[in-house]
Write a protein that holds these residues in place. Structure first.
Motif, short mmCIF file in Angstrom:
data_model
loop_
_atom_site.label_atom_id
_atom_site.label_comp_id
_atom_site.label_asym_id
_atom_site.label_seq_id
_atom_site.Cartn_x
_atom_site.Cartn_y
_atom_site.Cartn_z
N ALA A 27 -71.37 -38.89 46.78
CA ALA A 27 -70.91 -40.10 46.09
C ALA A 27 -69.94 -40.85 46.97
O ALA A 27 -69.18 -40.26 47.73
N SER A 28 -69.97 -42.17 46.87
CA SER A 28 -68.98 -42.99 47.56
C SER A 28 -68.58 -44.11 46.63
O SER A 28 -69.38 -44.62 45.86
N PHE A 29 -67.31 -44.50 46.69
CA PHE A 29 -66.79 -45.50 45.77
C PHE A 29 -66.01 -46.55 46.56
O PHE A 29 -66.27 -46.76 47.74
N ALA A 30 -65.03 -47.18 45.92
CA ALA A 30 -64.40 -48.35 46.49
C ALA A 30 -63.73 -48.10 47.83
O ALA A 30 -63.63 -48.99 48.66
N ASN A 31 -63.22 -46.88 48.06
CA ASN A 31 -62.51 -46.65 49.31
C ASN A 31 -63.46 -46.40 50.48
O ASN A 31 -63.02 -46.25 51.61
N GLY A 32 -64.75 -46.31 50.23
CA GLY A 32 -65.72 -46.13 51.30
C GLY A 32 -65.98 -44.70 51.68
O GLY A 32 -66.90 -44.42 52.45
N PHE A 33 -65.18 -43.73 51.18
CA PHE A 33 -65.41 -42.34 51.52
C PHE A 33 -66.72 -41.85 50.90
O PHE A 33 -67.17 -42.34 49.87
N THR A 34 -67.29 -40.84 51.54
CA THR A 34 -68.43 -40.14 50.97
C THR A 34 -68.04 -38.68 50.81
O THR A 34 -67.48 -38.07 51.73
N VAL A 35 -68.31 -38.12 49.63
CA VAL A 35 -67.94 -36.74 49.33
C VAL A 35 -69.18 -35.97 48.90
O VAL A 35 -69.99 -36.47 48.12
N SER A 36 -69.31 -34.76 49.39
CA SER A 36 -70.45 -33.91 49.03
C SER A 36 -70.00 -32.44 49.01
O SER A 36 -69.27 -32.01 49.90
N PRO A 37 -70.39 -31.70 47.97
CA PRO A 37 -71.15 -32.12 46.80
C PRO A 37 -70.23 -32.83 45.80
O PRO A 37 -69.01 -32.73 45.92
N VAL A 38 -70.83 -33.51 44.83
CA VAL A 38 -70.02 -34.17 43.81
C VAL A 38 -69.77 -33.25 42.62
O VAL A 38 -68.94 -33.56 41.77
N ARG A 39 -70.47 -32.13 42.58
CA ARG A 39 -70.31 -31.20 41.46
C ARG A 39 -70.35 -29.77 41.97
O ARG A 39 -71.18 -29.42 42.80
N ASN A 40 -69.42 -28.96 41.49
CA ASN A 40 -69.33 -27.56 41.89
C ASN A 40 -69.27 -26.70 40.63
O ASN A 40 -68.32 -26.82 39.84
N ILE A 41 -70.26 -25.86 40.43
CA ILE A 41 -70.28 -24.95 39.29
C ILE A 41 -70.07 -23.55 39.82
O ILE A 41 -70.94 -23.00 40.52
N ILE A 42 -68.93 -22.96 39.53
CA ILE A 42 -68.60 -21.65 40.10
C ILE A 42 -68.05 -20.73 39.03
O ILE A 42 -67.56 -21.17 37.99
N SER A 43 -68.14 -19.45 39.31
CA SER A 43 -67.57 -18.42 38.45
C SER A 43 -66.72 -17.52 39.33
O SER A 43 -67.17 -17.04 40.37
N VAL A 44 -65.47 -17.30 38.90
CA VAL A 44 -64.54 -16.48 39.68
C VAL A 44 -63.92 -15.44 38.75
O VAL A 44 -63.34 -15.79 37.72
N ASP A 45 -64.04 -14.18 39.12
CA ASP A 45 -63.47 -13.11 38.31
C ASP A 45 -61.95 -13.10 38.40
O ASP A 45 -61.36 -13.58 39.38
N LYS A 46 -61.32 -12.52 37.41
CA LYS A 46 -59.86 -12.39 37.42
C LYS A 46 -59.43 -11.55 38.61
O LYS A 46 -60.05 -10.54 38.96
N GLY A 47 -58.35 -11.99 39.26
CA GLY A 47 -57.84 -11.28 40.41
C GLY A 47 -58.57 -11.57 41.71
O GLY A 47 -58.28 -10.95 42.73
N GLN A 48 -59.49 -12.54 41.68
CA GLN A 48 -60.28 -12.85 42.86
C GLN A 48 -59.97 -14.25 43.39
O GLN A 48 -59.46 -15.11 42.67
N THR A 49 -60.31 -14.47 44.66
CA THR A 49 -60.13 -15.76 45.32
C THR A 49 -61.45 -16.19 45.94
O THR A 49 -62.18 -15.36 46.49
N THR A 50 -61.76 -17.45 45.83
CA THR A 50 -62.97 -17.99 46.48
C THR A 50 -62.63 -19.30 47.16
O THR A 50 -61.68 -19.99 46.77
#
Length: 222
Positions: free
Chosen positions: A33-56
């Motif tokens: 996605a890109s908007f008024a500032n001209g930047f492009t970002v990818s991905p626009v959506r992140n679906i993640i699962s992280v267990d308690k006590g963990q880092t990702t």
């Protein structure tokens, strides 16, 4: 979690088989996605699962397609699900707003400002750290990227580009979807059981009565 109803419209195809794929909240399925500032970002959506006590670590690519160098600030926000059937996330930008206990900001390591030259891209690593005593459930957040102004501030919300996070901390959660409506509609969205001509759409509405977000899918065979 508050019960939510979502709507999805699909144009009837001449093919004998087509697939409905939609996400709770109707979040954009685009790759970048890109908007008024001209930047492009990818991905626009992140679906993640992280267990308690963990880092990702989740990599996000930010690109500056302009011809000028820029300093970029990453702004971490929580967001609330849409309060209607549009599916538009309600990003919390007011620092005085009381955040829920399961807030996304508390899980994400701050991201330092960085520089992007003309036509340069950078992989920004988003570190998500879930404490061992974290609340089970869904954490909704957005990381916005905005150019830092010459005065050291950032531009307005409508000039930022964001990637959103749907993060689940596993626990005693359950999914429950109910079909509210499945009907045909004309080009104006009017539903009926009889149409004489014109382009038709299939209106599908679901209610999420569970305690976590869902990504329903299905097929219609004509």
């Amino acid at each position: 979690m508050t019960r939510k109803t979502f709507r999805n419209k699909l144009t009837v195809s001449i093919y004998s088989l087509f697939t409905i794929i939609f996400m709770a909240g109707n979040v954009s399925m685009a790759h970048a996605a890109s908007f008024a500032n001209g930047f492009t970002v990818s991905p626009v959506r992140n679906i993640i699962s992280v267990d308690k006590g963990q880092t990702t670590v989740v990599p996000v690519t930010v690109e500056n397609p302009s011809e000028a160098p820029v300093t970029v600030q990453a702004i971490i926000n929580d967001f609330l699900p849409s309060n209607d059937e549009t599916g538009v996330p309600r990003i919390i930008t007011n620092n005085n707003t009381t955040l829920p206990l399961d807030n996304f900001i508390s899980l994400v390591k701050p991201i330092p400002d960085f520089n992007l030259g003309p036509d340069q891209q950078k992989i920004v690593n988003v570190t998500v750290n879930v404490a061992s005593n974290a609340i089970s459930g869904d954490y909704y957040g957005a990381i916005r990227f905005a150019p830092v102004s010459s005065g050291g501030g950032v531009v307005a919300l409508n000039a930022t580009v964001a990637t959103i996070f749907l993060l689940t901390v596993p626990g005693n959660l359950y999914q429950k979807l109910s079909l509210v409506q499945f009907s045909a509609a004309d080009a104006n969205g009017n539903t009926s059981s009889f149409f004489s001509n014109g382009q038709l759409s299939m209106v599908t509405r679901l209610t999420n009565a569970g305690t976590t977000h869902s990504e329903p899918f299905g097929s219609i065979i004509i």
